[in-house]
Scaffold this motif. Sequence first.
Motif: not given
Lengths: 271, 232
Positions: B147-153
């Motif tokens: 789970x990523x709270x934020x963006x994946x560049x």
Amino acid sequence: MAKVLVVTSGKGGVGKTTSTAALGAALALQGQKVVVVDFDVGLRNLDLVMGAERRVVYDLINVAQGNAKLNQALIRDKRVENLALLAASQTRNKDALSEKGLARVIKELRAQFDWVICDSPAGIERGAMLAMRHADAAVIVANPEVSSVRDSDRIIGLLDSKTEKAERGERVEKHLLITRYDQARAGRGEMLKTDDVIDILSVPLLGIIPESEQVLRASNLGQPVTLANPLSAPARAYGDAARRLLGETITINVPNERFNLLGRIFGGRAA
Amino acid sequence: MGRSYLAFVLAPELPLVDWLVELDRRVESSLSFFANRPLVLDLVGISPTKTETSEIIAFIEERGLRLIAVEGVPTDWLPERLAPLPGKVQAAGMFQPPEEGKSPRPEPPPAAAWQPETATGVPCAALLVSEPVRSGQSIIYPHGDVIIVGSVASGAEIIAGGSIHVYGSLRGRAFAGTNGNTNARIFCSKFDAEIMVIDGLYKTADDFDHSLRGTQVQARLDRNVMNIEQMS
């Protein structure tokens, strides 16, 4: 309390050295004691932009290796009191700078100055890593174009993992400085929108520096733009950025883009 | 009571020399992916001689890889510590990443298999990442969901044994279900990915429906076809 600030970008040619000189001079004009340190061993430029190229006797590597005293190597600016330069070596190899020697130099600089501004070389090699190593804060310089933004993103990842602060589990305070912002091209939609750059990098904005011939002219005269022409648009933008670094709240004007950045800047956006 | 675990299946192909060179390249670029991971060697496809079998095993073990079983050759050809594998392992699809020069980033393993007995597996905690994943970073979590709270560049990648959930923009690469979990899904609030992979089946940006860009989507497998659909 002294603050070590690294000016970094990943990509070359985006304006790190110009920004280091301009912010350094602007902070000094605000009464801060400032030293700008060139980390670009072998390709030094900061001495030129500061107009001190003929005054370099000892450099960072001499001091780090113990061959010169810090005060012998510091070049005091002739225009602004409180402003000094520590040049990089032009003849030595970047491997000549040892981590231990550098740590000692930074400690000595912290004792003498309010701001230690490290001008990072481009890339993500050893020189750039050493420049960010001891940073408390970082100014990430990016142009509004995709390659610059992606490289900046990479650098932010390294700031969060490879710095001394990161290794202690703390965070390096990060600021985004958008440079070479061309109003005409932005109006034609030829550049990334400021909003998009901030969205991609998730770092609070420190300022937007307009593209201007004043910057180039000042560099060629060996003067930080904030000293050469204090009333020019880029000089005012750098001046505002410096005051924001000191904690002042100043609205950022984005030319030709109709939205309010204030919410983004002060909305406690995670960086 | 026993313990269930996942193992990767290495299935050599002919010509063997090329396969070994390719294995070397992959191991080098993704050592952390292979480190201490149990591997099963599937020789059914190439029917090697006894000498060749020993050579392949030696080659793999010299690289510090941990073989736990070999399939497809007579038991008495194998050293005692390597058991022949009971039952048939269901091999998962193979992912071939696009060529992009030498990359220091980890790549998915040559082949990953889902062992049927683990399908009933114990619940695993998900990995929660509460900051943006930056270009050049890899999040590798073979044990479950990420789970990523934020963006994946752009230029970043997420590799998960389970599903991937991105509460932000997904601009990088997402590999879900890498352990052969066909039920894994990829969710993101803003879709702008470079590549989406579930259980080895992939779609690149060229395959994406352009109208999905910037919207909230989920990707899932439906009978070996990846569907990326808008969620509202």
